[in-house]
Design a protein around this motif. Sequence first.
Motif, mmCIF file in Angstrom:
data_model
loop_
_atom_site.group_PDB
_atom_site.id
_atom_site.type_symbol
_atom_site.label_atom_id
_atom_site.label_comp_id
_atom_site.label_asym_id
_atom_site.label_seq_id
_atom_site.Cartn_x
_atom_site.Cartn_y
_atom_site.Cartn_z
ATOM 1 N N LEU A 191 0.825 -1.215 0.000
ATOM 2 C CA LEU A 191 0.000 0.000 0.000
ATOM 3 C C LEU A 191 0.867 1.277 0.000
ATOM 4 O O LEU A 191 0.712 2.154 -0.849
ATOM 5 N N SER A 192 1.789 1.366 0.951
ATOM 6 C CA SER A 192 2.602 2.583 1.076
ATOM 7 C C SER A 192 3.606 2.698 -0.065
ATOM 8 O O SER A 192 3.814 3.780 -0.607
ATOM 9 N N GLY A 193 4.246 1.579 -0.413
ATOM 10 C CA GLY A 193 5.245 1.605 -1.473
ATOM 11 C C GLY A 193 4.631 1.967 -2.812
ATOM 12 O O GLY A 193 5.152 2.806 -3.546
ATOM 13 N N MET A 194 3.492 1.360 -3.129
ATOM 14 C CA MET A 194 2.822 1.657 -4.398
ATOM 15 C C MET A 194 2.423 3.135 -4.460
ATOM 16 O O MET A 194 2.540 3.773 -5.494
ATOM 17 N N SER A 195 1.947 3.662 -3.321
ATOM 18 C CA SER A 195 1.497 5.057 -3.283
ATOM 19 C C SER A 195 2.661 6.040 -3.389
ATOM 20 O O SER A 195 2.452 7.215 -3.670
ATOM 21 N N ALA A 196 3.876 5.563 -3.114
ATOM 22 C CA ALA A 196 5.055 6.441 -3.211
ATOM 23 C C ALA A 196 5.881 6.073 -4.447
ATOM 24 O O ALA A 196 7.037 6.467 -4.546
ATOM 25 N N TRP A 197 5.290 5.306 -5.364
ATOM 26 C CA TRP A 197 5.942 4.939 -6.624
ATOM 27 C C TRP A 197 7.195 4.084 -6.432
ATOM 28 O O TRP A 197 8.129 4.159 -7.223
ATOM 29 N N ILE A 198 7.217 3.249 -5.374
ATOM 30 C CA ILE A 198 8.370 2.369 -5.154
ATOM 31 C C ILE A 198 8.157 1.081 -5.957
ATOM 32 O O ILE A 198 7.171 0.365 -5.716
#
Lengths: 170, 196
Positions: free
Chosen positions: A136-143
């Motif tokens: 969730l967090s990684g996808m939202s920060a383009w990781i």
Amino acid sequence: MERKPYWNPYVAGVGLGLTMLVSFVVLGTGLGASGAIARGAAAVAHAAAPATLESNAYTGGWFADGSPLAHYLVFMAVGVLVGGFVSAATAGRVRPSVERGPRIGATGRIAFALTGGLLAGFASRMAGGCTSGLALSGMSAWIPGGWVFLVALFAAGFAVAPLVRKEWTS
Amino acid sequence: MTFFETGSLATPAAFVAAALIGLAFGFWLERAGFGSSRKLAGIFYLRDFAVVQVMFTAVVTALIGLFVLQSAGIATPASLFTMETTLGPQILGGAIFGAGFVVAGWCPGTALVGAASGKLDAVAFLLAAGVGSLGYAAIYGKLADFNTVGACGAITLPEVLGVPIGVLTAAVLFMALVMFAVIARIERARSTEVPA
């Protein structure tokens, strides 16, 4: 209290996304859950075997600066517990139970929950996060790692699902 | 200025902020129905689509918000922690995690919410996840080589693909809307079926 229905998934999704955004803007990091579980477990194990935990290459650093619990993700997890309880309590959904389908007993279901927990806990440390912190967090920060993790998660989840169908369905 | 940017994530003020954010995080997870393992596991049998609906709505909301805030100069890339991408452990970890998710019906965040709702299977999951984490720590020293497989460092997709963040955000929004439309069709078809 009468059990109320869940909210529309798109409404809950926008709420969750805005929460993530606040986390990005205030903390400068996303949401997370598995880190707190690992730190909690390390703190408990430390009471029994302090030297082992302190000299371990993975957990040692957590004790070098004091307690592994003195970390923002631990406080976030406490918030999740309280926020989850408030939501469940105000919707009439707090009830001690073992959630399972009609074809499995409570003991069997707990055994599956323990097995899955072992796998997920181990894997969250290997990947460096879980559904919250990495996907969730990684996808939202383009990781890229967050997107790759999610694809691998669903591929394996769908592959294993037929083997444990009896846990859930009649 | 974020707590990360000022190096103050380990201060009492950051702990309070994290706890308040966690409060909202837990609330939304529970409202979505993620305090129920049967509902969560439902995605792996295409029985219940809430996991995908909530997750991609959240990601799209955060991506659009971040794009707007960065365009307006309110948020800067330097204010945000960039997790490292290491493909080997993240792919194998993702696969083992996915197996654990469907076997248990929980992931760490949802299990916290499940435990708060009184689900004993969530409590079991959390205890075992703690043991599994320590198991990883126990063999961590032997994984030094594996943990560098596919190491890419702290990269982001707009950088790697050379595509502007606004275009990528629009692409993910489009992908999510197509997925939601497909889910709506499936649900409509099911609701008109005569129950057996």
